[in-house]
Design an enzyme around this catalytic site. Sequence first.
Site, short mmCIF file in Angstrom:
data_model
loop_
_atom_site.label_atom_id
_atom_site.label_comp_id
_atom_site.label_asym_id
_atom_site.label_seq_id
_atom_site.Cartn_x
_atom_site.Cartn_y
_atom_site.Cartn_z
CD GLU A 4 28.94 67.25 62.42
OE1 GLU A 4 30.17 67.27 62.41
OE2 GLU A 4 28.25 66.64 61.59
CE1 TYR A 32 27.26 60.37 59.68
CE2 TYR A 32 26.56 62.54 58.94
CZ TYR A 32 26.28 61.34 59.55
OH TYR A 32 25.02 61.11 60.05
#
Length: 791
Positions: free
Chosen positions: A635, A519
């Site tokens: 997450e 990411y």
Amino acid sequence: MSLDKQQIDAFGDSARDFLSRTNHAERIRQRVLQPPTLDRAFWQQMAEAGWLAVLVPEEQGGLGLGLGEMNAIAQELGAALPAEPLLAVAVQTVTLLCSLAPSPLRDRLLAAIADGSLVAGTAWQQFPGQVQACPGPVVSGDGAARAVSGRFVGVSPGTGASGWLILAREQNDDVLLWIQAGTEGMQLTDLRRVDAGSMGSLQLQACPVDEAQVLARGSQVLAAVDKANDYARIALSAQLLGCARRAFDTTLEYMKVRVQFGKPIGSFQSLQHRMVDSYIQLQMLEFALWEITAAPGQTPAVLAMQASRLKARAEQAAGHVTRLAVQMHGGMGYSDESDVGLMLKKAIALSSELGNRRAHVTRYLKALQQQPAGSADPAGNAEAPEKTWTSFPTEGDWDAMPETEFRQMLRAFYRGHYPEHLRHRTRRLHWHEIGDWYRTLARQKWIAPSWPRQYGGMALSAEKMIAYIEEQERYGVGRPPDQGLVMLGPILIRYGTPEQQQKYLPAILSGEHVWAQGYSEPNAGSDLASLRCEAVAQDEYFVVNGQKTWSTLAQDASHMFMLVRTDKEVKKQAGISFLMVDLRTPGITVRPIRTIAGDEEYCEIFFDDVKVPKENLVGQLNQGWTISKALLGFERLFSGNPKHAQNTLAMIDKVIGATGLNEDPAFMAEYAQLHMDIVDLSSAYAAFSDIVRRNEPLPANVSLLKIWATETHEKASLLLLDAAGEQAGTAGAAAFLATGQGQVDETGEQVVTVDDLQMPLYNAAAAKIFSGTNEIQRNILAKVVLALPVS
């Protein structure tokens, strides 16, 4: 016990409607300077609404319902601010009477309370600050000449009560008496409270009693009083939540319309973050309240810990929110014309009732210290005798298995299969160290506790999921590289094609594929939408060029899921796609990054004309931002896992055991507060985990879980270093001299060693940064959840 949410909501709606018909703020302003009194007409209206009958058994004319319905009413009472002592009668006194053996007197009192004709209180507290029942004043004499003398404080209701249940002592037995108001020798001194309520002291001077007034005698009387008090504390916490919620909502609306410096004050980030912190306090209280309401402790010790933890949290949350409400309203908040001042007064009054935060932190700690080692889970639930396990089921109805048996099964499995040398490691373990354990869990079909069964998971309920986490932490089970399990797997279950699910999910479960996340980039961390790593469509491939960074244990991974830019011409969030990449593909370079902890937990990854098959696109082209937000939710859920703070708490326990810090009251008060914060974290984590188990999207307020978990972890790490004293700066293993425990060193001293004391602080610092910094999480909550104006 499951709660009937629809019925509970109906009680709350009905109570809100009833209370809205009267301006209770004006009633308070009119009464606050007058002598204390009880509004019998309003009391009767509450009885006719059924509130006094909620906990009364149907046999005595009640509704025979539970704490869920009562707490729904209590929240509305807190919001509307009336001063009537409903909970002292409808919860405390009724629960006490229901705990007694049936008798004509008990049944008559319950029936009269339910219909509103009797206002009965409980007199048990003999000195200020008392939170546990103890033997009451002695009944002297015998026969017709019996009398009781003594003094009680904190008596509610005061003026207007029909009488009280009196805790006393006679012939070495605890007794519970019913004594009517106005009895000879009785004197009530009523104290006016800041919320216009009353709480008095009751003096009994040779007050005559006879056998007909005895409700109960024997060893169970004190336990019954404690149970009644703890149920009342739970309901008071609901009332505090209602009061704080109204103060918060009032302030939130005010901040959207109050203009200063040409802008709504709610657009100022510093004020937004203060409101977010208030919101977090409210949510943590709500999670704890409804968890405890659904399953109040079945033993006195567990119920005591639950009630004290909840009452302490309620005082903290309500105090924080109502004080901030006054501050945010400025001069008007300090004016009696604004109702927020009344909310502050209500929070002060309710917080002092049945023990304040300091008293309950002390009580919680005492109960915690009285638990035999290893006899309870972190929430205080007692354990059954250990069962001998010779085989372990790979599948089963885990939710139907008693929790104590489920925990014992996990512990037995860990003892038999987890490598001893990998227990309680403070750093992240690499695949070559823990891969065998991963595969062991995979063969057992215990590797994916939160995945649905149809995809190979255990589908654990929120309660069992917390037990799973806690038992791993208790035994010191290390965390393997698990991004495939906790991040990619849930994404593929929701967004993947059947072909992708069939290809990748079994490989995640077996450990054949080890996944890393792609990411962040050098200039796209918290501002993730600014990412520049590009994927250009070319025939049947995407050609990827660019860089990713801060990828956890990517040097161990076989695959990576990543966000790439697939369209530069549209709004930056709209041109992002979600790809899965085999890291063995030519053109990929992985470089580990050394951290302040001295390990290489993170990596940066370079892509140079890397060809990725188009079939590895998850979801639609340019729709990766939607998927990324879902993944960030997972997450943040993982960042909210209580195991990180629990592991550090176990290290603190080890230091306490070696150093005798349990004799330091100041330190142990901090420890008790930390312990309660971690248990509250477990309540919140269970609530969000249950959403995942139902395969529903995580709401935006999951950000609060990440904030609370990482900042609680930081508090734990700082308390660990404080406990370590001079050893806090020791690199590697720190040795603490101990008496009668630990290993013997070369000098013959008893020592206890604790590894890497600083590592929890390093880990907490990283956790507050990753998955979006805690400041970004506060921005998300302010904008998306609270809908505060944009600056």
